[in-house]
Design a protein around this motif. Structure first.
Motif, PDB file in Angstrom:
ATOM      1  N   GLU A  51      20.057 -17.503  -8.333  1.00  0.00           N
ATOM      2  CA  GLU A  51      21.039 -17.298  -7.262  1.00  0.00           C
ATOM      3  C   GLU A  51      22.479 -17.195  -7.761  1.00  0.00           C
ATOM      4  OE1 GLU A  51      20.633 -16.911  -3.818  1.00  0.00           O
ATOM      5  OE2 GLU A  51      18.534 -16.653  -4.361  1.00  0.00           O
ATOM      6  N   THR A  52      22.736 -17.710  -8.958  1.00  0.00           N
ATOM      7  CA  THR A  52      24.126 -17.771  -9.440  1.00  0.00           C
ATOM      8  C   THR A  52      24.345 -16.968 -10.716  1.00  0.00           C
ATOM      9  OG1 THR A  52      23.676 -19.794 -10.700  1.00  0.00           O
ATOM     10  CG2 THR A  52      24.488 -20.067  -8.438  1.00  0.00           C
TER      11      THR A  52
ATOM     12  N   VAL B  33      24.156 -23.948  -5.099  1.00  0.00           N
ATOM     13  CA  VAL B  33      24.976 -22.733  -5.188  1.00  0.00           C
ATOM     14  C   VAL B  33      26.428 -23.077  -4.861  1.00  0.00           C
ATOM     15  CG1 VAL B  33      25.431 -20.478  -4.128  1.00  0.00           C
ATOM     16  CG2 VAL B  33      23.094 -21.103  -4.772  1.00  0.00           C
TER      17      VAL B  33
END
Length: 189
Positions: free
Chosen positions: A36-37, A74
């Motif tokens: 996600e990052t 996140v």
């Protein structure tokens, strides 16, 4: 390179287990967070430290689902790029969820709002978080409206060129008739 990444992931998982005491519960969190990052350019070790920091400072973190922990991770990773340690993000979210009775999702949205507000009024997000954490015990009495009070106060304090704590103290003085009368007397003197 794949073997090196596997070793890095294993080392990050071991460090996370040592820091949190959770040997399996958070094992997928680092890889999910990496997915996600990826645009943040963080190493697996840094992501492990992010999960560890938020996990050790946010009391409800371990009780959340993997998806909820990912959302928090996140946010903590994004905030770390702004100079806010993951532990501070965890404390912020803890104060919002436990101190102001917000849901996890509402707390994450409020934290993101602090970033936006900081940009609007010309303060770094790290300062907004620090100021909120300082005032959070007093703001808790407003419940989930506490963040609205904080945002309004931060905007007004910035416009007046005052420190947030000073503006809060003045606002508190007006909260009672006696406080307002005393302050008016001082201003007229």
């Amino acid at each position: 390179q794949i073997i090196q990444m596997a070793h890095s992931l294993d080392a990050a998982n071991v460090a996370l287990a040592q820091a949190t005491g959770y040997t399996e519960a958070f094992s997928g969190d680092i890889t999910a967070l990496a997915g996600e990052t990826h645009g943040l350019g963080m190493t697996l070790e840094e992501l492990g430290s992010t999960v560890s920091g938020v996990g050790s400072s946010m009391t409800l973190f371990a009780t959340y689902s993997g998806t909820a922990r990912l959302e928090i991770g996140v946010l903590a990773a994004e905030f770390s790029k702004m100079g806010i340690e993951a532990g501070e993000t965890g404390l912020l979210l803890d104060g919002l969820t436990r101190g102001m009775n917000m849901t996890r999702g509402a707390a994450v949205r409020a934290a993101k709002d602090f970033d936006r507000l900081g940009q609007q009024i010309g303060l770094p997000t790290s300062q907004m978080v620090k100021d909120f954490q300082t005032l959070q015990p007093q703001l808790a009495r407003y419940g989930d409206e506490g963040t609205k009070v904080f945002k309004k106060l931060a905007t007004q304090a910035r416009a007046l060129g005052m420190e947030l704590q000073e503006a809060f103290n003045i606002a508190e003085a007006f909260d009672t008739f006696q406080g307002a009368a005393d302050l008016a007397g001082k201003l007229n003197a």
